[in-house]
Design a protein around this motif. Structure first.
Motif, mmCIF file in Angstrom:
data_model
loop_
_atom_site.group_PDB
_atom_site.id
_atom_site.type_symbol
_atom_site.label_atom_id
_atom_site.label_comp_id
_atom_site.label_asym_id
_atom_site.label_seq_id
_atom_site.Cartn_x
_atom_site.Cartn_y
_atom_site.Cartn_z
ATOM 1 N N TYR A 121 0.840 -1.200 0.000
ATOM 2 C CA TYR A 121 0.000 0.000 0.000
ATOM 3 C C TYR A 121 0.874 1.248 0.000
ATOM 4 O O TYR A 121 2.057 1.181 0.359
ATOM 5 C CB TYR A 121 -0.937 -0.003 1.212
ATOM 6 C CG TYR A 121 -2.133 -0.906 1.027
ATOM 7 C CD1 TYR A 121 -3.130 -0.580 0.098
ATOM 8 C CD2 TYR A 121 -2.277 -2.073 1.757
ATOM 9 C CE1 TYR A 121 -4.227 -1.403 -0.073
ATOM 10 C CE2 TYR A 121 -3.381 -2.911 1.584
ATOM 11 C CZ TYR A 121 -4.345 -2.570 0.665
ATOM 12 O OH TYR A 121 -5.432 -3.380 0.481
ATOM 13 N N VAL A 137 2.894 -0.330 3.716
ATOM 14 C CA VAL A 137 2.488 -1.613 4.313
ATOM 15 C C VAL A 137 2.510 -2.710 3.251
ATOM 16 O O VAL A 137 1.875 -2.566 2.200
ATOM 17 C CB VAL A 137 1.056 -1.535 4.896
ATOM 18 C CG1 VAL A 137 0.625 -2.884 5.456
ATOM 19 C CG2 VAL A 137 0.965 -0.462 5.964
ATOM 20 N N ALA A 178 0.946 -5.712 2.467
ATOM 21 C CA ALA A 178 -0.245 -6.429 2.922
ATOM 22 C C ALA A 178 -0.242 -7.873 2.431
ATOM 23 O O ALA A 178 -0.745 -8.764 3.107
ATOM 24 C CB ALA A 178 -1.501 -5.708 2.452
ATOM 25 N N PRO A 211 -6.054 -14.432 10.778
ATOM 26 C CA PRO A 211 -6.459 -13.363 11.690
ATOM 27 C C PRO A 211 -6.620 -12.032 10.970
ATOM 28 O O PRO A 211 -6.130 -11.854 9.853
ATOM 29 C CB PRO A 211 -5.302 -13.290 12.690
ATOM 30 C CG PRO A 211 -4.139 -13.906 11.981
ATOM 31 C CD PRO A 211 -4.695 -14.920 11.042
ATOM 32 N N SER A 212 -7.295 -11.126 11.630
ATOM 33 C CA SER A 212 -7.508 -9.786 11.084
ATOM 34 C C SER A 212 -6.164 -9.157 10.715
ATOM 35 O O SER A 212 -5.200 -9.265 11.453
ATOM 36 C CB SER A 212 -8.217 -8.952 12.158
ATOM 37 O OG SER A 212 -8.387 -7.657 11.680
ATOM 38 N N GLY A 213 -6.119 -8.557 9.534
ATOM 39 C CA GLY A 213 -4.898 -7.874 9.113
ATOM 40 C C GLY A 213 -3.897 -8.745 8.375
ATOM 41 O O GLY A 213 -2.840 -8.270 7.982
ATOM 42 N N GLY A 255 -4.118 -10.007 5.425
ATOM 43 C CA GLY A 255 -4.055 -9.757 3.990
ATOM 44 C C GLY A 255 -5.116 -10.462 3.156
ATOM 45 O O GLY A 255 -5.092 -10.385 1.924
ATOM 46 N N SER A 315 -8.441 -9.865 2.720
ATOM 47 C CA SER A 315 -9.299 -8.985 1.912
ATOM 48 C C SER A 315 -8.511 -8.356 0.777
ATOM 49 O O SER A 315 -9.039 -8.203 -0.334
ATOM 50 C CB SER A 315 -9.873 -7.854 2.757
ATOM 51 O OG SER A 315 -10.792 -8.374 3.656
ATOM 52 N N THR A 316 -7.274 -7.990 1.068
ATOM 53 C CA THR A 316 -6.439 -7.407 0.017
ATOM 54 C C THR A 316 -6.280 -8.402 -1.132
ATOM 55 O O THR A 316 -6.414 -8.026 -2.304
ATOM 56 C CB THR A 316 -5.064 -7.004 0.585
ATOM 57 O OG1 THR A 316 -5.273 -6.052 1.633
ATOM 58 C CG2 THR A 316 -4.185 -6.393 -0.487
HETATM 59 P P1 ADP Z 1 -7.583 -8.924 6.463
HETATM 60 O O1 ADP Z 1 -8.589 -8.961 5.384
HETATM 61 O O2 ADP Z 1 -6.889 -10.234 6.634
HETATM 62 O O3 ADP Z 1 -8.116 -8.403 7.759
HETATM 63 P P2 ADP Z 1 -6.426 -6.722 4.992
HETATM 64 O O4 ADP Z 1 -6.142 -7.253 3.657
HETATM 65 O O5 ADP Z 1 -7.629 -5.894 5.185
HETATM 66 O O6 ADP Z 1 -6.414 -7.934 6.041
HETATM 67 O O7 ADP Z 1 -5.180 -5.863 5.501
HETATM 68 C C1 ADP Z 1 -3.836 -6.323 5.398
HETATM 69 C C2 ADP Z 1 -2.903 -5.215 5.868
HETATM 70 O O8 ADP Z 1 -2.967 -4.113 4.956
HETATM 71 C C3 ADP Z 1 -3.233 -4.629 7.213
HETATM 72 O O9 ADP Z 1 -2.027 -4.302 7.848
HETATM 73 C C4 ADP Z 1 -4.029 -3.389 6.890
HETATM 74 O O10 ADP Z 1 -3.910 -2.435 7.905
HETATM 75 C C5 ADP Z 1 -3.364 -2.935 5.602
HETATM 76 N N1 ADP Z 1 -4.293 -2.202 4.716
HETATM 77 C C6 ADP Z 1 -5.490 -2.651 4.267
HETATM 78 N N2 ADP Z 1 -6.064 -1.752 3.440
HETATM 79 C C7 ADP Z 1 -5.198 -0.718 3.360
HETATM 80 C C8 ADP Z 1 -5.202 0.531 2.655
HETATM 81 N N3 ADP Z 1 -6.219 0.863 1.854
HETATM 82 N N4 ADP Z 1 -4.148 1.354 2.828
HETATM 83 C C9 ADP Z 1 -3.113 1.005 3.601
HETATM 84 N N5 ADP Z 1 -3.041 -0.146 4.291
HETATM 85 C C10 ADP Z 1 -4.058 -1.004 4.179
#
Ligand code: ADP
Ligand code: ADP
Length: 226
Positions: free
Chosen positions: A13, A17, A19, A38-40, A42, A44-45
């Motif tokens: 990102y 980060v 991800a 776990p949450s965070g 990656g 959803s990304t």
């Molecule tokens: P999950 O779906 O497993 O909870 P995410 O894919 O949402 O994880 O997030 C993975 C990492 O990327 C996390 O550290 C999150 O804070 C970061 N992140 C997610 N979306 C963004 C964004 N739009 N900008 C910057 N960092 C992001």
């Protein structure tokens, strides 16, 4: 239906980060793949990159035979279901189901046919004339799934679609999802942090941690080990 392949996929990102870190994952034609962790971590990304909602920093993404790295979401022939089912409040269930097809200029009889089929599959026939406000959470989530189904896409992408539902509904919806997948056999990538969901839904489960893939296997092999 189509296979989906990620090869060495990274997501960094703009803040720096990382991800998703060198993700290699092949989802077979017709397979139900769950991304869990776990949450965070990656998940959803990863899903959003498959959907085309997030750019891939590095690596290669293939849907069917096509490398789709630079293809906009609308040309990927996939349908996404989110936890916040965005239904149109002023439209009936029937109109919600039909809307995307109307935009695509599909003929009225074909729209009617697809809406009827999806409503039957999801047990929505009694509610077709109602508006979303007059539905339960589970019924709304079924409508959201119906909107994905009527499009007859190559793949479904689902991001925690059951997480807003109470425990009893989640159990029911898991059974419905299993039935739907058995009937339609559409390649599905499903994101959840819930191990039970992963175990009951996935043909295979990909476990992620800190942006990396830890293991990929059948639920039986992953969770039933002594
Ligand atoms: P999950 O779906 O497993 O909870 P995410 O894919 O949402 O994880 O997030 C993975 C990492 O990327 C996390 O550290 C999150 O804070 C970061 N992140 C997610 N979306 C963004 C964004 N739009 N900008 C910057 N960092 C992001
Ligand atoms: P819907 O089909 O959900 O009623 P629209 O027809 O307004 O929504 O969709 C606008 C664009 O977004 C279309 O080009 C379509 O390909 C894409 N799109 C619509 N729904 C989804 C979805 N569930 N997942 C991914 N892309 C979608």
């Amino acid at each position: 239906m189509a296979k989906i392949a990620l090869e060495g996929v990274d997501k960094v990102y703009s803040g720096g980060v990382k991800a998703v870190n060198h993700l290699d994952l092949e989802i077979a034609d017709g397979e139900f793949m769950v991304l869990v962790g776990p949450s965070g971590c990656g998940k959803s990304t990863a899903l959003r990159m498959i959907a085309g909602l997030e750019e891939i920093t590095d690596g290669k993404l293939t849907i069917g035979e096509k490398v789709v790295n630079d293809l906009p979401p609308k040309n990927r022939d996939i349908a996404m279901v989110f936890q916040n089912y965005a239904l149109y409040p002023h439209m009936t269930v029937e109109q919600n189901l039909a809307f995307g097809l109307k935009l695509r200029k599909m003929s009225k009889p074909e729209i009617a046919e697809r809406v009827k089929e999806a409503a039957a599959m999801l047990g929505l026939e009694p509610y077709l004339k109602r508006k979303p406000a007059a539905l339960s959470g589970g019924q709304r989530q079924r409508v959201a799934m119906g909107r994905a189904i009527v499009r007859q896409p190559q793949a479904f992408l689902m991001d925690e679609p059951l997480s807003n539902l109470d425990a009893k509904l989640r159990v029911q919806m898991r059974a419905s999802l299993n039935q739907l997948h058995d009937r339609l056999g559409v390649t599905t990538v499903y994101v959840t942090h819930d191990q039970t969901e992963a175990m009951t839904l996935g043909d295979r489960v990909a476990v992620m941690r800190d942006g990396k893939l830890q293991q990929v296997d059948t639920p039986k092999n992953l969770f039933d080990r002594p």
